[in-house]
Motif scaffolding. Sequence first.
Motif, mmCIF file in Angstrom:
data_model
loop_
_atom_site.group_PDB
_atom_site.id
_atom_site.type_symbol
_atom_site.label_atom_id
_atom_site.label_comp_id
_atom_site.label_asym_id
_atom_site.label_seq_id
_atom_site.Cartn_x
_atom_site.Cartn_y
_atom_site.Cartn_z
ATOM 1 N N ALA A 70 0.835 -1.214 0.000
ATOM 2 C CA ALA A 70 0.000 0.000 0.000
ATOM 3 C C ALA A 70 0.863 1.255 0.000
ATOM 4 C CB ALA A 70 -0.921 -0.003 1.218
ATOM 5 N N LEU A 71 1.926 1.255 0.787
ATOM 6 C CA LEU A 71 2.818 2.417 0.834
ATOM 7 C C LEU A 71 3.557 2.586 -0.486
ATOM 8 C CD1 LEU A 71 4.063 4.732 2.368
ATOM 9 C CD2 LEU A 71 5.652 3.134 3.456
ATOM 10 N N LYS A 72 3.933 1.477 -1.097
ATOM 11 C CA LYS A 72 4.609 1.537 -2.403
ATOM 12 C C LYS A 72 3.697 2.177 -3.453
ATOM 13 C CE LYS A 72 7.170 -1.450 -5.651
ATOM 14 N NZ LYS A 72 6.465 -1.261 -6.915
ATOM 15 N N ARG A 73 2.431 1.738 -3.485
ATOM 16 C CA ARG A 73 1.490 2.311 -4.462
ATOM 17 C C ARG A 73 1.275 3.803 -4.218
ATOM 18 N NH1 ARG A 73 -1.354 -2.511 -3.471
ATOM 19 N NH2 ARG A 73 -2.822 -1.399 -2.111
ATOM 20 N N LEU A 74 1.149 4.169 -2.935
ATOM 21 C CA LEU A 74 0.950 5.583 -2.596
ATOM 22 C C LEU A 74 2.109 6.434 -3.114
ATOM 23 C CD1 LEU A 74 -0.435 7.904 -0.964
ATOM 24 C CD2 LEU A 74 0.944 7.174 0.991
ATOM 25 N N LEU A 75 3.326 6.011 -2.869
ATOM 26 C CA LEU A 75 4.499 6.792 -3.266
ATOM 27 C C LEU A 75 4.682 6.804 -4.780
ATOM 28 C CD1 LEU A 75 6.959 5.652 -0.450
ATOM 29 C CD2 LEU A 75 5.804 7.854 -0.641
ATOM 30 N N GLU A 76 4.412 5.679 -5.435
ATOM 31 C CA GLU A 76 4.559 5.632 -6.890
ATOM 32 C C GLU A 76 3.540 6.516 -7.578
ATOM 33 O OE1 GLU A 76 6.588 1.275 -7.787
ATOM 34 O OE2 GLU A 76 4.398 1.432 -7.774
ATOM 35 N N ARG A 77 2.351 6.642 -6.993
ATOM 36 C CA ARG A 77 1.351 7.543 -7.581
ATOM 37 C C ARG A 77 1.798 8.989 -7.526
ATOM 38 N NH1 ARG A 77 -2.765 4.537 -4.884
ATOM 39 N NH2 ARG A 77 -3.032 6.200 -3.360
ATOM 40 N N HIS A 78 2.757 9.282 -6.656
ATOM 41 C CA HIS A 78 3.248 10.654 -6.533
ATOM 42 C C HIS A 78 4.682 10.775 -7.054
ATOM 43 C CE1 HIS A 78 -0.286 10.786 -3.960
ATOM 44 N NE2 HIS A 78 -0.265 12.085 -4.126
ATOM 45 N N SER A 79 4.990 9.947 -8.058
ATOM 46 C CA SER A 79 6.209 10.101 -8.876
ATOM 47 C C SER A 79 7.504 9.705 -8.173
ATOM 48 C CB SER A 79 6.345 11.543 -9.390
ATOM 49 O OG SER A 79 5.194 11.926 -10.080
#
Length: 480
Positions: free
Chosen positions: A16-25
């Motif tokens: 979940a944290l990985k997806r959150l950070l990847e969505r913000h470049s």
Amino acid sequence: MSKILIVEDEDIIRSALKRLLERHSFEVSEAASVDDALSHLKSNHYNLVISDLRLPKAPGTDLIKLAEDTPVLIMTSYASMRSAVDAMKQGAVDYIAKPFDHDEMLETVNRILAQHQPEQPAASVIEEAEAASTDAGTMGMIGHSPLMQVVYQRIRKVAPTEATVLVQGESGTGKELVAKAIHNYSRRKGEPMISVNCAAIPETLIESELFGYEKGAFTGANTNRSGLVEAADGGTLFLDEIGELPLEAQARLLRVLQEGEIRRIGSVQSKKVNVRLVAATHRNLKKLSSEGEFRLDLYYRLNVMEIALPALRDRGEDILEIAEFLLGEACKRMDRPNLRFSKHASDAIMQHDWPGNVRELENAIERGVILAEGNLIHSDDMGVVPEITHLTRMPPQVQSALPSVGMTPQSQRSAARNDGTKAPEDLSLEDYFQHFVLEHQDQMSETELAQRLGISRKCLWERRQRLGIPRKKAASKKSG
């Protein structure tokens, strides 16, 4: 692009944290233990390590020394002051308690990265500035405000990927220009880009337009027809106002994104398509999802990368730069060379809220080019005058002409009248014009009145005639 290493033994939290950070470049790597993290640190350079405090075999605080110069942010579900203090004493850059709020995590990460950003050589800074100054031109957009620099940066990062992009912004902000820039900067630039306004197609036709149909699928289907999704095969499909897409069409679009295939209406055969999707909307899709008007699973598929376009009123000096460009284009179309804005017209352009954004500005300038007399365009030619409800944006001299002088905009808005007269908020433009002229014509000439109102002398005279406001006659001098 900043590189972040997440060290967390719980798969769900780590993903979940990985997806959150990847969505913000952010570029993100994962590790489940200190040993696993150490192997990553030996072979890669990271800008930040985010580690859980409690890990198998060794605590996350061990990474503070192992990561050397890389800052370490400690997470823990044990939200006690003692564990926080211990982590900070050992050299952790910061501490965040689980379960954390997404906005809180992003704010913390961005702050740490900003504080630990390595100093760049002067030459590198100059190169970046030069690159930023050319972004607007090469991407087909105008403006160099900080908000637009963020947009250009997002486009540069996401365009070369195959990620789905969701462009959000008010109507008229230029969402299609962003989609074109993404397409032109991608590996698909030689392939077609198909643009579809979902709000412009009747709900009964949207599925057949997007996905095509087979002969005999419905009354009037006399031949096989491919849809717009097929037409974009190999290229980019831009769906503007995707929030207007009916639920049935949303289900079909989800299949395109998940399986990379479509099925025409009336067909039993599926067909593979290779389409990169860019969607745009001015609506809150997450809120629509909670209301049952938009599929939540489709929203998550679309929101891989979000680009938020600022409203025109928030773009500072960009407004005049865009206005000058649009003026040049309008002058070419209408064969009216050498036109320019008067100073008061420029001031009015900057003060206006532009609820219709660039589209409204373009229409106002076109009107100004048509109505302008001589070489100057005045604010009244464009139909742009400061609105009485936006006192904080009006020049001091205009504010001083209003009733209830000395009141703050807030107190003016809240003031109640019991004598039957209008409160300042309810004044029409004619009321405001009449009050200003009657209040100041004893001290000002007609030229000064027109300048303060941001209109021409001719317009001032016409409005006097229409509203029945006579000019103040100069007192005759007695002969001595």
